[in-house]
Scaffold this active site. Structure first.
Site, PDB file in Angstrom:
ATOM      1  N   CYS A  30       0.745  -0.808  -0.180  1.00 37.34           N
ATOM      2  CA  CYS A  30       0.255  -0.283   0.142  1.00 37.34           C
ATOM      3  C   CYS A  30       0.509   1.199   0.093  1.00 37.34           C
ATOM      4  O   CYS A  30       1.515   1.297   0.960  1.00 37.34           O
ATOM      5  CB  CYS A  30      -0.726  -0.059   1.300  1.00 37.34           C
ATOM      6  SG  CYS A  30      -1.857   1.488   1.670  1.00 37.34           S
ATOM      7  N   CYS A  33       0.248   3.643   2.598  1.00 34.02           N
ATOM      8  CA  CYS A  33       0.666   3.235   4.413  1.00 34.02           C
ATOM      9  C   CYS A  33       1.776   3.543   4.385  1.00 34.02           C
ATOM     10  O   CYS A  33       2.695   4.472   5.289  1.00 34.02           O
ATOM     11  CB  CYS A  33       0.790   1.607   3.936  1.00 34.02           C
ATOM     12  SG  CYS A  33      -1.212   1.180   4.361  1.00 34.02           S
TER      13      CYS A  33
END
Length: 106
Positions: A30, A33
């Site tokens: 991600c 993230c």
């Protein structure tokens, strides 16, 4: 930050029964993230009343679904086993946004 092992919601409730926690749902693939991760140590220091637990969404896919986490990075806060707030969506989050969310919990 402690990594949460694979568990079900009832096991999580036992772990969160006493104290204040923030679950940080993330995944290795991600990019949003990875964007917030460098800020996490400072956020943890500034909000030391919380224990931060990193939850790998892919490893804990069942738990994420049980908690209605369908976008990452996401944050869910608990106090003594009760959810007290959530910052859950699929958008990139800045350090300021995460801090604002945590300040509102106090």
């Amino acid at each position: 930050m402690e990594n949460l092992p694979v568990m079900k919601e009832d096991q999580l409730q036992q772990k969160l029964a006493k104290g204040k926690y923030v679950l940080f749902f993330t995944a290795g693939w991600c990019p949003d993230c990875r964007f917030i991760k460098p800020a996490m140590p400072e956020i943890e220091k500034d909000f030391s009343e919380f224990t931060f637990l990193q939850v790998d969404r892919d490893e804990n896919i069942d738990l994420a679904a049980e908690l209605n986490i369908f976008g990452i990075p996401s944050f869910v806060a608990y106090a003594d086993g009760k959810e007290i707030g959530r910052f859950v969506n699929k958008d990139r989050k800045t350090k300021q946004q995460v801090e604002d969310f945590l300040r509102k919990l106090k």
